[in-house]
Enzyme design. Structure first.
Site, PDB file in Angstrom:
ATOM      1  N   ASP A   8       0.893  -1.137  -0.027  1.00 36.67           N
ATOM      2  CA  ASP A   8      -0.112  -0.015   0.132  1.00 36.67           C
ATOM      3  C   ASP A   8       0.947   1.228   0.037  1.00 36.67           C
ATOM      4  O   ASP A   8       1.525   1.659   1.110  1.00 36.67           O
ATOM      5  CB  ASP A   8      -0.901  -0.010   1.166  1.00 36.67           C
ATOM      6  N   ASP A 105      -2.979   2.329  -6.005  1.00 35.35           N
ATOM      7  CA  ASP A 105      -1.808   2.523  -5.062  1.00 35.35           C
ATOM      8  C   ASP A 105      -1.631   1.186  -4.324  1.00 35.35           C
ATOM      9  O   ASP A 105      -0.909   1.088  -3.328  1.00 35.35           O
ATOM     10  CB  ASP A 105      -2.211   3.885  -4.306  1.00 35.35           C
ATOM     11  N   GLU A 106      -2.392  -0.009  -4.416  1.00 37.46           N
ATOM     12  CA  GLU A 106      -2.418  -1.106  -3.662  1.00 37.46           C
ATOM     13  C   GLU A 106      -2.308  -2.278  -4.751  1.00 37.46           C
ATOM     14  O   GLU A 106      -2.949  -2.243  -5.602  1.00 37.46           O
ATOM     15  CB  GLU A 106      -3.556  -1.510  -2.858  1.00 37.46           C
TER      16      GLU A 106
END
Length: 416
Positions: A8, A105-106
């Site tokens: 993350d 973003d993960e």
């Protein structure tokens, strides 16, 4: 046994902006979706703004009140975020080819086949964390576990720039004392239902009778029981970040067949409300194309898409276009079993204004959307709804946005 990582990227949008503009790094920074009208919603904030009390979902003026004159606000630049996300992904690819994006973003990474080359899961996680910081210039938190749900939970437990390992030996001590809503896929409506049963922690959820959870939550109760007990066997499926940003949507199989246009219109409004809110939450403020999918009671399927008159994220405009597409394509030879609505073709830059439109009306709608989003964030997604959904109390009570989410087994087909 599998070894799964969940990475993350910390405060991702704000981190990228501070990377691009070194002069703002020591100031409170927020990334907003609509800088030009000062009613933009905060999509991300750096640690300085976070310490000042700024929260994702705040409107711009609230963030400014909390930070004073030092606040720096930047309009979201998704093309740049996608570029940086791809650079980070290249680092992940040095350790595995099994990478599943969960937003821009993960990512989940299955490194089970890489341990003999690079060391333990925790060692790989630390190596990735250090490389991202050194080579890209931003930080990442990584969870390590034997399943996706606990790996995701691990990445959330310590931020920023950290590695948290949840093992079969320590998960009861590490996980079970946490609030139930910390578990992936426990939304606000499910949290409230669990609290009514006296279930407030993940451990209490794990210990609850599965039959009771099924009675209260439906078949979803079985999945949450399994997740709380670490029984998640879902694979890491290769999904690219760009696929995640290409469309946002929701679909719903209704408890009863939909018999006429008004039934379908009601469900479309519910879906459009969710899709519009999720667009604004993601900072994707305008989409040009609406897609509608329908499955009839005889399981035949229908799909149609069309361009909007002007790009938008407003629920009423999305619903009107979606219903028009439905009317064009569906023959009404059978009742409708399920409906899906999604949007794509997002506008990332400035968009020419409609010559005959009302700027004042559009600005008013933005302010209304921001106020509704804020109320729903505080009181739940069902606190304000379109009047049309009140025709059917069971449909009215559905929390489409909060509960119908992507999860490892894919039972609910929707999402970014």
């Amino acid at each position: 046994m599998r070894t799964i990582l969940h990475s993350d990227l910390n405060n991702f949008y704000a981190s990228v902006e501070c990377l691009r503009r070194p002069e703002i790094r020591k100031k409170p920074v927020v990334v907003v979706g609509a800088k030009e009208d000062r009613h933009g919603i905060v999509l991300a904030k750096n640690m300085i703004a976070k310490r000042a009390g700024v929260k994702t979902g705040d409107v711009y003026w609230e963030a400014r009140q909390k930070c004073g004159g030092e606040l720096v606000e930047v309009q979201a630049d998704f093309a740049e975020y996608l570029k940086v996300s791809k650079e980070v992904r290249k680092i992940y690819e040095d350790y595995t080819d099994r990478i599943e994006a969960f937003g821009i973003d993960e990512c989940w990474l299955d490194v089970s086949q890489s341990l003999f080359l690079f060391g333990s899961g925790a060692q790989i996680a630390h190596t990735i964390r250090e490389r991202v910081k050194k080579e890209i210039g931003i930080t990442v938190s990584v969870g390590v576990s034997w399943n996706k749900v606990f790996a995701k939970l691990g990445s959330d437990m310590e931020k920023p720039d950290a590695v948290t390992e949840i093992t079969q030996e320590n998960y009861k001590e590490t996980v079970w004392s946490l609030p139930a809503e910390e578990l992936l896929y426990v939304g606000s409506a499910t949290k409230q239902k669990l609290h009514k049963l006296g279930i407030k922690t993940i451990g209490q959820l794990a210990a609850a009778e599965e039959a009771l959870l099924v009675r209260v939550l439906g078949k979803w109760g079985s999945y949450l029981s399994a997740f709380a007990n670490g029984k998640d066997n879902s694979p890491v499926v290769t999904v690219d970040e760009e696929e995640n940003i290409k469309s946002i949507g929701n679909s719903l199989t209704v408890y009863r067949d939909l018999k006429d246009d008004e039934d379908v219109r009601m469900v479309i409004h519910l879906l459009a409300d969710s899709v519009g809110a999720r667009m604004r939450e993601a900072g994707l403020m305008r989409a040009r194309t609406v897609h509608v999918s329908v499955r009839a009671s005889d399981l035949s399927g229908y799909r149609k898409q069309g361009k909007l008159h002007r790009p938008t994220c407003h629920a009423n405009e999305l619903a009107q276009k979606a219903f028009a597409l439905f009317r064009e394509m569906y023959p009404w030879e059978n009742a409708v079993r399920s409906v899906g609505l999604s949007v794509s073709d997002f506008c990332f830059g400035a968009e020419q204004l409609d010559l005959f439109g009302s700027i004042e009306k559009d600005e008013k709608q933005k302010r209304i959307d921001a106020a509704v989003d804020k109320l729903r964030k505080k009181y739940g997604n069902n606190v304000i709804q379109s009047a049309i959904v009140y025709k059917d109390p069971k449909i009215r009570d559905l929390d489409i946005k909060g509960e119908h989410v992507i999860h490892p087994y894919g039972f609910f087909k929707n999402g970014t």
